[in-house]
Design a protein around this motif. Structure first.
Motif, PDB file in Angstrom:
ATOM      1  N   HIS A 224     -14.225   7.698-123.993  1.00 37.29           N
ATOM      2  CA  HIS A 224     -13.902   7.427-122.587  1.00 37.29           C
ATOM      3  C   HIS A 224     -15.040   7.912-121.702  1.00 37.29           C
ATOM      4  O   HIS A 224     -15.490   9.052-121.820  1.00 37.29           O
ATOM      5  N   ARG A 225     -15.494   7.038-120.806  1.00 37.28           N
ATOM      6  CA  ARG A 225     -16.530   7.419-119.862  1.00 37.28           C
ATOM      7  C   ARG A 225     -16.257   6.787-118.509  1.00 37.28           C
ATOM      8  O   ARG A 225     -15.664   5.714-118.432  1.00 37.28           O
ATOM      9  N   VAL A 226     -16.702   7.463-117.458  1.00 37.94           N
ATOM     10  CA  VAL A 226     -16.572   6.963-116.095  1.00 37.94           C
ATOM     11  C   VAL A 226     -17.970   6.653-115.579  1.00 37.94           C
ATOM     12  O   VAL A 226     -18.896   7.462-115.761  1.00 37.94           O
ATOM     13  N   LYS A 227     -18.136   5.497-114.972  1.00 38.26           N
ATOM     14  CA  LYS A 227     -19.441   5.130-114.442  1.00 38.26           C
ATOM     15  C   LYS A 227     -19.263   4.285-113.193  1.00 38.26           C
ATOM     16  O   LYS A 227     -18.162   3.794-112.896  1.00 38.26           O
ATOM     17  N   THR A 228     -20.358   4.108-112.478  1.00 41.74           N
ATOM     18  CA  THR A 228     -20.362   3.228-111.310  1.00 41.74           C
ATOM     19  C   THR A 228     -21.242   2.038-111.603  1.00 41.74           C
ATOM     20  O   THR A 228     -22.412   2.194-111.987  1.00 41.74           O
ATOM     21  N   ILE A 229     -20.692   0.847-111.446  1.00 36.04           N
ATOM     22  CA  ILE A 229     -21.423  -0.399-111.640  1.00 36.04           C
ATOM     23  C   ILE A 229     -21.586  -1.056-110.272  1.00 36.04           C
ATOM     24  O   ILE A 229     -20.614  -1.201-109.530  1.00 36.04           O
ATOM     25  N   THR A 230     -22.795  -1.436-109.939  1.00 34.80           N
ATOM     26  CA  THR A 230     -23.030  -2.164-108.700  1.00 34.80           C
ATOM     27  C   THR A 230     -23.111  -3.647-109.009  1.00 34.80           C
ATOM     28  O   THR A 230     -24.036  -4.119-109.663  1.00 34.80           O
ATOM     29  N   ASN A 231     -22.101  -4.360-108.537  1.00 33.19           N
ATOM     30  CA  ASN A 231     -22.018  -5.801-108.737  1.00 33.19           C
ATOM     31  C   ASN A 231     -22.541  -6.500-107.488  1.00 33.19           C
ATOM     32  O   ASN A 231     -22.273  -6.046-106.369  1.00 33.19           O
ATOM     33  N   PRO A 232     -23.296  -7.608-107.628  1.00 30.58           N
ATOM     34  CA  PRO A 232     -23.844  -8.283-106.445  1.00 30.58           C
ATOM     35  C   PRO A 232     -22.789  -8.701-105.430  1.00 30.58           C
ATOM     36  O   PRO A 232     -23.058  -8.737-104.232  1.00 30.58           O
ATOM     37  N   ARG A 233     -21.569  -9.005-105.888  1.00 31.62           N
ATOM     38  CA  ARG A 233     -20.516  -9.452-104.976  1.00 31.62           C
ATOM     39  C   ARG A 233     -19.657  -8.301-104.462  1.00 31.62           C
ATOM     40  O   ARG A 233     -19.188  -8.325-103.329  1.00 31.62           O
ATOM     41  N   LEU A 234     -19.458  -7.285-105.280  1.00 29.15           N
ATOM     42  CA  LEU A 234     -18.526  -6.224-104.924  1.00 29.15           C
ATOM     43  C   LEU A 234     -19.198  -4.984-104.369  1.00 29.15           C
ATOM     44  O   LEU A 234     -18.553  -4.177-103.704  1.00 29.15           O
ATOM     45  N   GLY A 235     -20.484  -4.809-104.663  1.00 26.14           N
ATOM     46  CA  GLY A 235     -21.128  -3.535-104.369  1.00 26.14           C
ATOM     47  C   GLY A 235     -20.758  -2.516-105.432  1.00 26.14           C
ATOM     48  O   GLY A 235     -20.363  -2.869-106.552  1.00 26.14           O
ATOM     49  N   PRO A 236     -20.822  -1.216-105.128  1.00 24.82           N
ATOM     50  CA  PRO A 236     -20.522  -0.192-106.134  1.00 24.82           C
ATOM     51  C   PRO A 236     -19.031  -0.192-106.512  1.00 24.82           C
ATOM     52  O   PRO A 236     -18.163  -0.209-105.644  1.00 24.82           O
ATOM     53  N   VAL A 237     -18.771  -0.171-107.820  1.00 31.38           N
ATOM     54  CA  VAL A 237     -17.402  -0.145-108.331  1.00 31.38           C
ATOM     55  C   VAL A 237     -17.314   0.995-109.347  1.00 31.38           C
ATOM     56  O   VAL A 237     -18.072   1.032-110.323  1.00 31.38           O
ATOM     57  N   ARG A 238     -16.408   1.921-109.105  1.00 29.49           N
ATOM     58  CA  ARG A 238     -16.219   3.043-110.037  1.00 29.49           C
ATOM     59  C   ARG A 238     -15.213   2.621-111.099  1.00 29.49           C
ATOM     60  O   ARG A 238     -14.069   2.252-110.777  1.00 29.49           O
ATOM     61  N   VAL A 239     -15.628   2.663-112.355  1.00 29.01           N
ATOM     62  CA  VAL A 239     -14.780   2.138-113.427  1.00 29.01           C
ATOM     63  C   VAL A 239     -14.683   3.129-114.584  1.00 29.01           C
ATOM     64  O   VAL A 239     -15.516   4.029-114.737  1.00 29.01           O
ATOM     65  N   ASN A 240     -13.642   2.934-115.368  1.00 27.45           N
ATOM     66  CA  ASN A 240     -13.456   3.663-116.621  1.00 27.45           C
ATOM     67  C   ASN A 240     -13.820   2.734-117.769  1.00 27.45           C
ATOM     68  O   ASN A 240     -13.400   1.572-117.793  1.00 27.45           O
ATOM     69  N   CYS A 241     -14.584   3.236-118.717  1.00 26.50           N
ATOM     70  CA  CYS A 241     -14.941   2.468-119.904  1.00 26.50           C
ATOM     71  C   CYS A 241     -14.321   3.149-121.123  1.00 26.50           C
ATOM     72  O   CYS A 241     -14.599   4.327-121.384  1.00 26.50           O
ATOM     73  N   ASP A 242     -13.494   2.410-121.823  1.00 23.81           N
ATOM     74  CA  ASP A 242     -12.836   2.927-123.021  1.00 23.81           C
ATOM     75  C   ASP A 242     -13.127   2.005-124.188  1.00 23.81           C
ATOM     76  O   ASP A 242     -13.098   0.774-124.037  1.00 23.81           O
ATOM     77  N   VAL A 243     -13.403   2.590-125.337  1.00 21.61           N
ATOM     78  CA  VAL A 243     -13.856   1.829-126.498  1.00 21.61           C
ATOM     79  C   VAL A 243     -12.820   1.890-127.608  1.00 21.61           C
ATOM     80  O   VAL A 243     -12.341   2.970-127.975  1.00 21.61           O
ATOM     81  N   LEU A 244     -12.474   0.714-128.114  1.00 31.10           N
ATOM     82  CA  LEU A 244     -11.626   0.589-129.292  1.00 31.10           C
ATOM     83  C   LEU A 244     -12.493   0.057-130.425  1.00 31.10           C
ATOM     84  O   LEU A 244     -13.132  -0.991-130.292  1.00 31.10           O
ATOM     85  N   THR A 245     -12.555   0.792-131.534  1.00 30.60           N
ATOM     86  CA  THR A 245     -13.386   0.351-132.654  1.00 30.60           C
ATOM     87  C   THR A 245     -12.593  -0.553-133.594  1.00 30.60           C
ATOM     88  O   THR A 245     -11.379  -0.406-133.748  1.00 30.60           O
TER      89      THR A 245
END
Length: 275
Positions: A224-245
């Motif tokens: 589990h990680r938290v990051k900020t992605i800047t999308n051209p349409r939305l601007g900065p978006v704070r999201v959670n990234c969770d990985v299922l193997t």
């Protein structure tokens, strides 16, 4: 091989043969089948060996099969990676390295992606190619069909115009180490895979940062990680990234979500609705 080992190997081969339908291995069902599964002669033909030799294996009378024979049986019986490893263990042999990463996605995994309307989700193979994604992931991350490899996006800005399609402006260093650790593991498992070899050559030639991280031999695990992605349409978006193997295919499903009720959640909902 001991008599017990021969019996276990024979039982496993019979069980898998009887479980496989002709359609699963690309054969017509044909008339006159009184029992389910494949016939011995069909397995032998698919594995390019004599019926007599295969019959001896199923009767626990055969010699220890070589890795080449075991790989042929793996292909003939359409064994999963876990079943393949089990077959080699029963025969007392070391599994040969797989030819390369699994680059197909199981249908149930693809179905899962599309049952999550407000979650961006992708499936990546061992070389960080995105091999399946849902519409929200494409909108959030930017043109995944055009450049599906997340390692090239991270280190080369590889949409051909100098950018990755989005700006991951937090945890970038951490994600770089995660990418390198996974690629190091992939090249150890699939040393003969040409697409992976070409990818590593591109990354070394195009990114001093990649080479520097590679030389540190980072050890990272998905989670589990938290990051900020800047999308051209939305601007900065704070999201959670969770990985299922998906261990049997050496793949990962990445779920990108926002905290319920947050501005980022509303932004993702609007992006999903606009698709």
């Amino acid at each position: 091989m001991s008599p017990v080992a021969r019996q276990e190997l024979a039982r496993f081969l019979r069980d898998r043969r009887e479980r496989r339908s002709p359609a699963e291995v690309g054969l017509p069902a044909g008339p006159g089948r009184r029992t389910p599964g494949l016939r011995r002669e069909e397995v032998a033909r698919l594995a390019h060996m004599s019926v007599e030799y295969y019959a001896r294996l199923e009767q626990a009378r055969g010699p220890r099969p070589s890795p080449r024979i075991l790989d042929a049986l793996t292909d003939a019986l359409r064994l999963s990676p876990a079943e393949r490893s089990h077959l080699f263990r029963l025969a007392g042999a070391n599994p040969t390295p797989p030819g390369g990463p699994v680059r197909q996605v199981r249908p149930y995994v693809v179905d899962l992606l599309h049952r999550l309307p407000e979650t961006a989700a992708v499936v990546t193979d061992a070389s960080y190619n995105v091999i399946a994604f849902n519409p929200l992931a494409d909108a959030l991350l930017g043109d995944l069909a055009r450049e599906p490899n997340l390692a090239r996006r991270r280190f080369l800005g590889a949409l051909g115009d100098g950018n990755s399609g989005y700006d991951e402006n937090s945890s970038a260093g951490e994600f770089g180490e995660i990418v390198v650790a996974r690629l190091r593991a992939a090249v150890a498992r699939y040393p003969g895979d040409e697409p992976l070899t070409r990818l590593l050559a591109q990354l070394r030639a195009g990114s001093d940062e990649f080479t520097a991280i590679w030389d540190t031999n980072p050890v990272r695990a998905p989670g589990h990680r938290v990051k900020t992605i800047t999308n051209p349409r939305l601007g900065p978006v704070r999201v959670n990234c969770d990985v299922l193997t998906i261990p049997e295919d050496d793949q990962q499903v990445v779920f990108v979500t926002a905290d319920p009720g947050s501005p980022s959640a509303r932004a993702l909902r609007g992006l999903a609705t606009a698709r």
